[in-house]
Enzyme design. Structure first.
Site, mmCIF file in Angstrom:
data_model
loop_
_atom_site.group_PDB
_atom_site.id
_atom_site.type_symbol
_atom_site.label_atom_id
_atom_site.label_comp_id
_atom_site.label_asym_id
_atom_site.label_seq_id
_atom_site.Cartn_x
_atom_site.Cartn_y
_atom_site.Cartn_z
ATOM 1 N N ASP A 1 -5.890 -6.688 4.510
ATOM 2 C CA ASP A 1 -5.251 -5.061 4.385
ATOM 3 C C ASP A 1 -5.511 -4.739 6.699
ATOM 4 O O ASP A 1 -6.238 -4.064 6.890
ATOM 5 C CB ASP A 1 -6.448 -4.360 3.465
ATOM 6 N N HIS B 1 -8.078 0.364 -4.138
ATOM 7 C CA HIS B 1 -9.251 0.061 -2.949
ATOM 8 C C HIS B 1 -10.191 1.530 -2.411
ATOM 9 O O HIS B 1 -9.547 2.443 -1.952
ATOM 10 C CB HIS B 1 -8.575 -0.257 -1.608
ATOM 11 N N MET C 1 -12.626 3.607 -0.499
ATOM 12 C CA MET C 1 -12.341 4.277 0.638
ATOM 13 C C MET C 1 -13.421 4.988 0.837
ATOM 14 O O MET C 1 -13.515 6.269 1.224
ATOM 15 C CB MET C 1 -11.886 4.638 2.270
ATOM 16 N N SER D 1 0.575 -0.923 -0.609
ATOM 17 C CA SER D 1 0.174 -0.324 0.095
ATOM 18 C C SER D 1 0.897 1.257 0.171
ATOM 19 O O SER D 1 1.294 1.481 1.311
ATOM 20 C CB SER D 1 -0.983 -0.137 1.002
HETATM 21 C C1 DX5 Z 1 -6.638 1.297 5.537
HETATM 22 C C2 DX5 Z 1 -5.456 1.721 5.195
HETATM 23 C C3 DX5 Z 1 -4.178 0.575 5.631
HETATM 24 C C4 DX5 Z 1 -3.104 0.517 4.491
HETATM 25 C C5 DX5 Z 1 -1.739 -1.079 5.168
HETATM 26 O O1 DX5 Z 1 -7.784 2.075 5.180
HETATM 27 O O2 DX5 Z 1 -6.198 0.879 3.941
HETATM 28 O O3 DX5 Z 1 -4.963 -0.540 5.650
HETATM 29 O O4 DX5 Z 1 -3.353 -0.089 3.080
HETATM 30 O O5 DX5 Z 1 -1.299 0.011 6.432
HETATM 31 P P1 DX5 Z 1 -0.811 -0.650 7.353
HETATM 32 O O6 DX5 Z 1 0.544 0.104 7.044
HETATM 33 O O7 DX5 Z 1 -1.362 -1.145 8.864
HETATM 34 O O8 DX5 Z 1 0.365 -2.283 5.911
HETATM 35 ZN ZN ZN Z 2 -6.219 -0.745 1.447
#
Ligand code: DX5
Ligand code: ZN
Length: 230
Positions: free
Chosen positions: A172, A63, A65, A6
């Site tokens: 994720d 993704h 959101m 990510s």
């Molecule tokens: C939350 C995001 C995180 C990111 C990864 O909305 O989607 O989950 O992708 O987070 P970490 O840094 O925990 O891998």
């Molecule tokens: Zn994500």
């Protein structure tokens, strides 16, 4: 084991260089698109995706959101999305939204927040390529994996097995050396990792260790549990 780093956790001031350091080791790149409404954070949009599309030859895993995801399908397809994942919590007409994405080309995924049950997937799960099980509450990187989601991953794998479906389980949030083996054992086949990759002293090595975190081969400390873990 597929890793989808990510870029939320990457240094935005040198984003392309950050991606170039790991491009060889991964299958896709995960873009966390946040609108400040569905989640309490704002990140980036189609413009950033389009600029990286010109230079990066990976599967772009978008993704969404966002409230009103239907408004963002075309802009992200035009920007170069290969997979678009929408949250079940953001659409009253999920079947139609999935159909629109599929007819325009990209693979399609549905995402579930930690508290959202699998029930809502019953009549559309056979239409999607990926189910994304959020293992943190969405909005920020560097959180701890919520252990309460692990049984959901296991239940999801059972549904896929019983219905003889061929879709991937993506997880994720809070995925790192200490938590990867648990979610893999439960059924995850795509690991999203931001902090564990981009905040590592050697991101490439961090990815290789995540890839090797198969069942039983714990990458990290055998006794460790996620901070919220049981
Ligand atoms: C939350 C995001 C995180 C990111 C990864 O909305 O989607 O989950 O992708 O987070 P970490 O840094 O925990 O891998
Ligand atoms: Zn994500």
């Amino acid at each position: 084991m597929k890793i989808s780093p990510s870029i939320l956790a990457a240094d935005f001031s040198c984003l392309y260089q950050e991606i170039s350091r790991i491009e060889r080791e991964v299958d896709s790149l995960h873009f966390d698109i946040m609108d400040g409404h569905f989640v309490p954070n704002i990140t980036f949009g189609p413009g950033l995706v389009a600029s990286l599309r010109k230079k990066v030859n990976l599967l772009f895993d978008i993704h969404l959101m966002v409230d009103n995801p239907q408004e963002w399908i075309n802009p992200f397809i035009d920007a170069g999305a290969d997979l678009i994942t929408v949250h079940v919590e953001t659409s009253l007409h999920l079947e139609r939204l999935i159909a629109i994405i599929k007819e325009k080309g990209p693979k399609v995924g549905v995402a579930l927040n930690p508290a959202t049950s699998l029930q809502g997937l019953e009549y559309i799960i056979s239409e999607v390529d990926v189910v994304l099980a959020m293992t943190v509450n969405p909005g920020f990187g560097s959180q701890s994996l919520l252990s309460s989601v692990v049984p959901k991953i296991r239940d999801l794998r059972e549904i896929i097995r019983k219905r003889k479906l061929s879709l991937e389980i993506e997880v994720d949030g809070g995925i790192n050396q200490d938590t990867a083996a648990r979610v893999i054992e439960a059924g995850a086949s795509i690991l999203v990792a931001g902090t564990a990759v981009f905040n590592a002293s050697d991101p490439e090595k961090a990815i290789l260790r995540l890839k090797n975190s198969q069942k039983g081969e714990l990458g990290g400390n055998k006794n460790s549990t996620a901070k919220n873990g049981s």
